[in-house]
Enzyme design. Structure first.
Site, PDB file in Angstrom:
ATOM      1  N   HIS A 229       2.441  10.161  -2.043  1.00  0.00           N
ATOM      2  CA  HIS A 229       2.904   8.757  -2.096  1.00  0.00           C
ATOM      3  C   HIS A 229       1.883   7.789  -2.701  1.00  0.00           C
ATOM      4  CE1 HIS A 229       1.000   8.245   1.932  1.00  0.00           C
ATOM      5  NE2 HIS A 229       0.965   6.950   1.643  1.00  0.00           N
TER       6      HIS A 229
ATOM      7  N   HIS B 254       0.805  -1.229   0.000  1.00  0.00           N
ATOM      8  CA  HIS B 254       0.000   0.000   0.000  1.00  0.00           C
ATOM      9  C   HIS B 254       0.840   1.283   0.000  1.00  0.00           C
ATOM     10  CE1 HIS B 254       0.748  -0.373   4.312  1.00  0.00           C
ATOM     11  NE2 HIS B 254       0.417   0.903   4.441  1.00  0.00           N
TER      12      HIS B 254
ATOM     13  N   LYS C 229       6.131   5.464  -1.148  1.00  0.00           N
ATOM     14  CA  LYS C 229       7.037   6.202  -0.261  1.00  0.00           C
ATOM     15  C   LYS C 229       8.485   6.113  -0.747  1.00  0.00           C
ATOM     16  CE  LYS C 229       4.470   6.302   4.110  1.00  0.00           C
ATOM     17  NZ  LYS C 229       4.384   5.727   5.475  1.00  0.00           N
TER      18      LYS C 229
HETATM   19  P1  C2E Z   1      -1.658  10.607   6.848  1.00  0.00           P
HETATM   20  O1  C2E Z   1      -1.909  11.653   7.883  1.00  0.00           O
HETATM   21  O2  C2E Z   1      -2.193  10.879   5.475  1.00  0.00           O
HETATM   22  O3  C2E Z   1      -0.098  10.400   6.769  1.00  0.00           O
HETATM   23  C1  C2E Z   1       0.507   9.619   5.760  1.00  0.00           C
HETATM   24  C2  C2E Z   1       1.937   9.344   6.108  1.00  0.00           C
HETATM   25  O4  C2E Z   1       2.646  10.597   6.217  1.00  0.00           O
HETATM   26  C3  C2E Z   1       2.135   8.669   7.462  1.00  0.00           C
HETATM   27  O5  C2E Z   1       1.972   7.286   7.347  1.00  0.00           O
HETATM   28  C4  C2E Z   1       3.579   9.075   7.782  1.00  0.00           C
HETATM   29  O6  C2E Z   1       4.503   8.282   7.074  1.00  0.00           O
HETATM   30  C5  C2E Z   1       3.646  10.473   7.206  1.00  0.00           C
HETATM   31  N1  C2E Z   1       3.405  11.527   8.237  1.00  0.00           N
HETATM   32  C6  C2E Z   1       2.223  12.113   8.555  1.00  0.00           C
HETATM   33  N2  C2E Z   1       2.393  13.040   9.501  1.00  0.00           N
HETATM   34  C7  C2E Z   1       3.720  13.062   9.806  1.00  0.00           C
HETATM   35  C8  C2E Z   1       4.547  13.839  10.720  1.00  0.00           C
HETATM   36  O7  C2E Z   1       4.078  14.719  11.457  1.00  0.00           O
HETATM   37  N3  C2E Z   1       5.878  13.566  10.743  1.00  0.00           N
HETATM   38  C9  C2E Z   1       6.443  12.631   9.928  1.00  0.00           C
HETATM   39  N4  C2E Z   1       7.781  12.405  10.032  1.00  0.00           N
HETATM   40  N5  C2E Z   1       5.711  11.873   9.064  1.00  0.00           N
HETATM   41  C10 C2E Z   1       4.372  12.084   9.010  1.00  0.00           C
HETATM   42  P2  C2E Z   1       1.596   6.441   8.657  1.00  0.00           P
HETATM   43  O8  C2E Z   1       2.494   6.822   9.790  1.00  0.00           O
HETATM   44  O9  C2E Z   1       1.593   5.013   8.244  1.00  0.00           O
HETATM   45  O10 C2E Z   1       0.144   6.883   9.045  1.00  0.00           O
HETATM   46  C11 C2E Z   1      -0.980   6.473   8.312  1.00  0.00           C
HETATM   47  C12 C2E Z   1      -2.199   7.262   8.708  1.00  0.00           C
HETATM   48  O11 C2E Z   1      -2.509   7.004  10.078  1.00  0.00           O
HETATM   49  C13 C2E Z   1      -2.048   8.755   8.616  1.00  0.00           C
HETATM   50  O12 C2E Z   1      -2.240   9.198   7.304  1.00  0.00           O
HETATM   51  C14 C2E Z   1      -3.152   9.217   9.559  1.00  0.00           C
HETATM   52  O13 C2E Z   1      -4.408   9.110   8.925  1.00  0.00           O
HETATM   53  C15 C2E Z   1      -3.110   8.174  10.652  1.00  0.00           C
HETATM   54  N6  C2E Z   1      -2.276   8.676  11.766  1.00  0.00           N
HETATM   55  C16 C2E Z   1      -0.965   8.428  11.982  1.00  0.00           C
HETATM   56  N7  C2E Z   1      -0.539   9.040  13.108  1.00  0.00           N
HETATM   57  C17 C2E Z   1      -1.610   9.691  13.624  1.00  0.00           C
HETATM   58  C18 C2E Z   1      -1.829  10.495  14.800  1.00  0.00           C
HETATM   59  O14 C2E Z   1      -0.916  10.741  15.597  1.00  0.00           O
HETATM   60  N8  C2E Z   1      -3.094  10.988  14.992  1.00  0.00           N
HETATM   61  C19 C2E Z   1      -4.119  10.724  14.146  1.00  0.00           C
HETATM   62  N9  C2E Z   1      -5.326  11.192  14.406  1.00  0.00           N
HETATM   63  N10 C2E Z   1      -3.944   9.963  13.018  1.00  0.00           N
HETATM   64  C20 C2E Z   1      -2.713   9.457  12.766  1.00  0.00           C
HETATM   65 FE    FE Z   2      -0.016   5.579   3.149  1.00  0.00          FE
HETATM   66 FE    FE Z   3       0.904   2.526   6.042  1.00  0.00          FE
END
Ligand code: C2E
Ligand code: FE
Ligand code: FE
Ligand code: SIN
Ligand code: SIN
Length: 375
Positions: free
Chosen positions: A258, A229, A233
């Protein structure tokens, strides 16, 4: 001569046997079908199909053990089945407890009483041992020459089917292994535990897809395509992907590309599994209410598989420690998923996720225990 009606019944069953056996490509279910068919055709109480494990010099099979199926293994050369595998000659025992070749060990362990048995070899096209049919306790009398001849005939058909299933499985496994390693490679630069995240996505998505009611083959496809998925990246610069902190709005915009990068890697693929991976990759950040990216697709316009991955991806991201966030506990993360139902997530998928919740928590606990045991 046997009565005509008996011959008629067997001919009918033989035709049915050929049909059932020819369409099954999964080795596990094929062995089950073979055992059940042979048991019925020979009017026996039990039938076990053993398969040769060349590397280990053993025969293996799976037998019913309560509701579970348990694997049993016998060294080639040991016991009657082991002997038949080695010699390639059938053995027909009419009165087991009066026969020197029979050991009562197994009966003592299982509490089963063997009266008579017919054991015949399964050979591959080159005449090498492939396995053994072991048929126990004919319902009336003991096995005769006609049974022997008939089982020989069934063995030929069965051997071809087993060889085909083995070939199919080994092709499929190497295909799946390649896909899985491709996924790990693509995310190698991401968080340390990428391989773990991919394993989780694979397992959780299969559990949820199953609870959602999808058929077995589709569940398996999701199990194997879901690790791809985030393959897009691979095109995200290190400075963003590995940033030890919150992303700026500009960086986040780049990160949000991505799914499209992933789609570029996978578009135009021929294989069904990679086509599925494409649909998942491009749409796993879409939201049910239409506020997601890249296209802002809404509801059922988002492919079902992507709606499933979206739930398990967020659940796993939340329950995992990232450089920019702490790990949430499973209850908190589960509550978040439910709270976002109909907004971010398909309520039908959230429902399946809820029903899967205890199984997923068990998987997490098992993994934690395994990690403690390792350290
Ligand atoms: P998303 O918000 O669309 O983020 C996609 C990807 O962007 C994340 O995959 C991560 O690799 C990166 N990313 C997003 N925000 C940050 C950041 O502040 N710093 C860095 N270094 N990278 C960031 P990931 O981690 O697999 O997360 C998948 C999804 O899970 C996210 O999609 C979001 O919908 C949810 N998620 C992850 N962490 C949080 C969180 O702390 N709070 C909430 N409410 N949702 C989260
Ligand atoms: Fe993703
Ligand atoms: Fe993921
Ligand atoms: C059975 O084994 O239950 C099937 C009956 C038969 O032998 O035809
Ligand atoms: C696979 O075995 O290829 C799927 C991912 C996993 O659970 O290891």
């Amino acid at each position: 001569m046997p009565p005509k009606s008996a011959l008629g019944r067997r001919e009918l069953l033989l035709a049915q046997f050929g049909r059932k056996v020819a369409i099954e490509t999964r080795l596990d279910s094929l062995l089950e079908i073979l055992a059940e068919e042979v048991r019925t055709i020979l009017s026996a109480d039990r039938c076990t199909v053993f398969v040769v494990d060349k590397r280990k010099g053993e025969l293996w099979s799976k037998v019913a053990h309560g509701l579970e199926r348990k694997e049993i293994r016998i060294p080639i050369g040991k016991g009657i089945a082991g002997y038949v595998a080695k010699s390639g000659e059938p053995i027909n025992i009419k009165d087991a407890y009066q026969d020197m070749r029979f050991s009562q060990e197994q009966d003592k362990a299982t509490g089963y009483k063997t009266n008579n048995m017919l054991v015949t070899p399964l050979k591959n096209r080159g005449g090498e041992p492939l396995g053994v049919f072991q048929v126990l306790n004919k319902k009336k009398g003991s096995f005769d020459e006609q049974d022997e001849g008939f089982l020989q005939l069934l063995s030929t058909i069965a051997a071809t089917a087993i060889e085909n299933a083995q070939l199919y499985e080994s092709l499929k496994n190497s295909h799946l292994e390649t896909i899985y390693r491709l996924a790990v490679m693509a995310e190698y630069r991401d968080q340390e535990d990428t391989a773990k995240h991919l394993r989780h996505i694979s397992k959780y998505s299969a559990v949820v897809a199953d609870r959602y009611g999808l058929p077995y083959d589709q569940v398996e496809d999701i199990r194997y395509a879901s690790p791809l998925h985030d393959i897009g990246k691979v095109a995200i610069p290190d400075a963003i992907l590995k940033k030890a902190g919150k992303l700026t709005p500009e960086e986040y915009e780049e990160m949000k590309k991505h799914p499209e990068y992933g789609a570029k890697v996978l578009e135009g693929a021929e294989s069904g599994l990679l086509k599925l991976a494409y649909r998942i990759s491009i749409a796993h950040h879409e939201k049910f209410d239409g506020t997601g990216y890249p296209k802002g697709l809404k509801g059922e316009n988002i492919p079902l598989e992507a709606r499933i991955i979206s739930v398990v991806d967020v659940f796993d991201a939340l329950t995992t420690k990232r450089v920019y966030k702490r790990a949430w506990d499973t209850e908190e993360a589960g509550a978040y998923i439910r709270e976002r139902s109909s907004k971010d997530f398909d309520p039908g998928v959230v429902d399946a996720f809820n029903k899967s919740f205890s199984v997923i928590c068990d998987l997490i606990r098992q993994e934690e225990l395994a990690e403690i045991a390792k350290s």
